[in-house]
Design an enzyme around this catalytic site. Structure first.
Site, PDB file in Angstrom:
ATOM      1  N   SER A  94      41.583  40.486  14.699  1.00 12.18           N
ATOM      2  CA  SER A  94      42.079  39.465  13.718  1.00 12.18           C
ATOM      3  C   SER A  94      42.521  38.076  14.048  1.00 12.18           C
ATOM      4  O   SER A  94      41.569  37.441  14.824  1.00 12.18           O
ATOM      5  CB  SER A  94      43.217  40.185  12.827  1.00 12.18           C
ATOM      6  OG  SER A  94      43.221  39.300  11.716  1.00 12.18           O
ATOM      7  N   ASP A 235      40.966  32.934  10.182  1.00 12.09           N
ATOM      8  CA  ASP A 235      41.120  33.398  11.365  1.00 12.09           C
ATOM      9  C   ASP A 235      39.827  34.231  11.863  1.00 12.09           C
ATOM     10  O   ASP A 235      38.827  33.868  11.190  1.00 12.09           O
ATOM     11  CB  ASP A 235      42.311  34.405  11.422  1.00 12.09           C
ATOM     12  CG  ASP A 235      42.138  35.524  10.491  1.00 12.09           C
ATOM     13  OD1 ASP A 235      41.323  35.560   9.506  1.00 12.09           O
ATOM     14  OD2 ASP A 235      42.746  36.465  10.584  1.00 12.09           O
ATOM     15  N   ASP A 239      40.040  37.601   7.367  1.00 11.23           N
ATOM     16  CA  ASP A 239      40.889  38.291   6.443  1.00 11.23           C
ATOM     17  C   ASP A 239      41.927  37.438   6.033  1.00 11.23           C
ATOM     18  O   ASP A 239      42.825  37.491   4.792  1.00 11.23           O
ATOM     19  CB  ASP A 239      41.544  39.620   6.738  1.00 11.23           C
ATOM     20  CG  ASP A 239      42.314  39.580   8.022  1.00 11.23           C
ATOM     21  OD1 ASP A 239      42.309  38.488   8.875  1.00 11.23           O
ATOM     22  OD2 ASP A 239      42.864  40.555   8.419  1.00 11.23           O
TER      23      ASP A 239
END
Length: 446
Positions: A94, A235, A239
């Site tokens: 992430s 990012d 998400d």
């Protein structure tokens, strides 16, 4: 083992996250009544072989693998249910730095594996309890070619259809991540889109992956110097989504959460937010007769609460936004499209300036005994503040009529995290001092 954190497995490649671990995760997910698994990854270079290892483990245990390749996490999460699969595995860290990677697991509903599911996977890995197949009953691998296109179609339909945002100008900073579906969807909606840092590159050469105010300075400057109506930042796996108004100002995270919440809610409904969320969300919802429901920190917990019938939206100030009628996965591209749709009605700066933010204080207190300190705090607070509104689902949150404070142990560092807030600045500082004293007293007793 403690493999799973608040958002799957993450850590340094070669230390925490290895090919052996990815193989074991694939085996563990495929063990049991699992026939099909959708897999994919973000742009990190290590993701190539980690995805191969996870896929090999799944196929070794008889599951067919649908390989979506390099995709945003919400693109993969949506594909699990759409393809009739039993689970999804995305290789991503992430917003973490490029030396990290990880694995996150998904249900057909679009919801990440909950704590009970993660515990079962971890137990299988720890015990080596896998249902390995024979030489002739391994699973097949199929390339899933249309996952991005299908995601784009769903995004466009969610906010009004092709051309419905005609004339809007948007700058999108992809941060060299996997969120290109945002650009495609906004263009099909009729927007004039300028993409920054659009080439996927898991070393994140142009800015750190996390879309913070500091990391989005170039985006703010670009929006300010053009006639753009909106700036969007993602990012690495898209998400998360943060925003910049047409004046080039980064929208504060809690304010953006409040804006999304008020847009989604109606009288009598609830919005799921973690315990460290600002009062600004409650204040905005109160104007329309809606309310918040608090969860543990982590989008997994927010998504769980969002399955309740009167919860119409869930979000974290970190930039994870969930519309349960669309998907239970935090979907940064969906958030970008929905925000763009609201900007066609009212400039973002006007909406931001209409929100009055309370006074928020945050501190980190170093301690090698965070668990023991928090146990002591949890035992002390009910006696000290018997009339306060106590919430102990994640740390200790003490609520008063004029503010609140929260103490919770960091999940990854030797810290106790402190948050205090009030609508009055002096009271916010007073609550911060009260919370600090509680921790210091607990440290002395420990």
């Amino acid at each position: 083992m403690g493999l799973f954190g608040t958002s799957g497995i993450r850590g340094p490649v070669g230390e925490v996250v290895t090919g052996e671990l990815a193989l074991s995760v694939g085996r563990a997910v495929a063990t049991g009544d699992v026939d099909r698994i959708v897999v994919g990854r973000d742009p990190r270079e290590s993701g190539e072989w980690l995805l191969e290892a996870a896929s090999a483990g799944a196929r070794e245990c008889g599951a067919d693998v649908l390989d979506a390749g390099l995709v945003a996490t919400p693109t993969l999460a949506r594909a699990v249910g759409r393809e009739g699969a039993d689970a999804g595995i995305v290789v991503t860290a992430s917003h973490n730095p490029p030396e990290d990677n990880g694995l996150k697991l998904w249900n057909p509903s679009g919801q990440a594996f909950d704590a009970a599911q993660a515990e079962r996977i971890e137990s299988r890995i720890e015990a080596g309890e896998f249902e390995l197949g024979g030489w002739d009953d391994g699973g097949e691998r199929t390339v899933l070619e249309d996952a991005k296109d299908r995601h784009v179609e769903e995004l466009v339909e969610a906010v009004g259809g092709p051309g419905s945002l005609e004339g809007l100008s948007v700058v999108v900073d992809l941060g060299n991540g996997a969120g290109g579906v945002t650009v495609t969807a906004l263009e099909r909606l009729g927007c004039d889109v300028e993409a920054m840092n659009a080439e996927p590159d898991g070393s994140f050469p142009n800015r750190p992956s996390e879309p913070t105010a500091e990391n989005c300075e170039a985006l703010c400057e670009r929006v300010a110097e053009t006639d753009a109506d909106l700036g969007i930042a993602h990012d690495g796996d898209a998400d998360r989504m943060m925003a910049v108004d047409e004046r080039g100002r980064f929208v504060p995270k809690d304010v953006l959460l409040a804006l999304f919440a008020r847009e989604a809610a109606r009288e009598g409904t609830r919005v799921a937010v973690p315990v460290d969320t600002s009062l600004v969300v409650e204040d905005e919802l109160a104007k329309i007769g809606a309310s918040v429901t608090h969860t543990k920190v982590g989008d997994v917990h927010v998504a769980e609460r969002a399955t309740e019938p009167d919860v119409v939206f869930g979000g974290e100030p970190s930039g994870a936004w969930i519309w349960p009628d669309e998907t239970l996965c935090p979907d940064g591209p969906l958030a970008a499209c929905k925000l763009a749709a609201t900007v066609t009605k009212t400039p973002l700066s006007e909406r931001v300036d209409g929100v009055v933010s309370p006074h928020l204080r945050r501190d980190n207190i170093e301690t090698e005994h965070k668990a023991a300190v928090m146990e002591r705090v949890a035992a002390t607070v009910p006696e000290t503040y018997p009339d306060a509104d106590l919430l102990t689902i994640d740390g200790v949150r003490v609520g008063f009529e004029d503010g609140w404070f929260l103490l919770r142990a960091s999940g990854t560092q030797p810290l106790v995290r402190l948050t205090a807030e009030s609508r009055e600045e002096e009271r916010a500082e007073e609550l911060r001092e009260i919370a600090l004293e509680l921790v210091e007293e607990a440290q002395r007793s420990v």
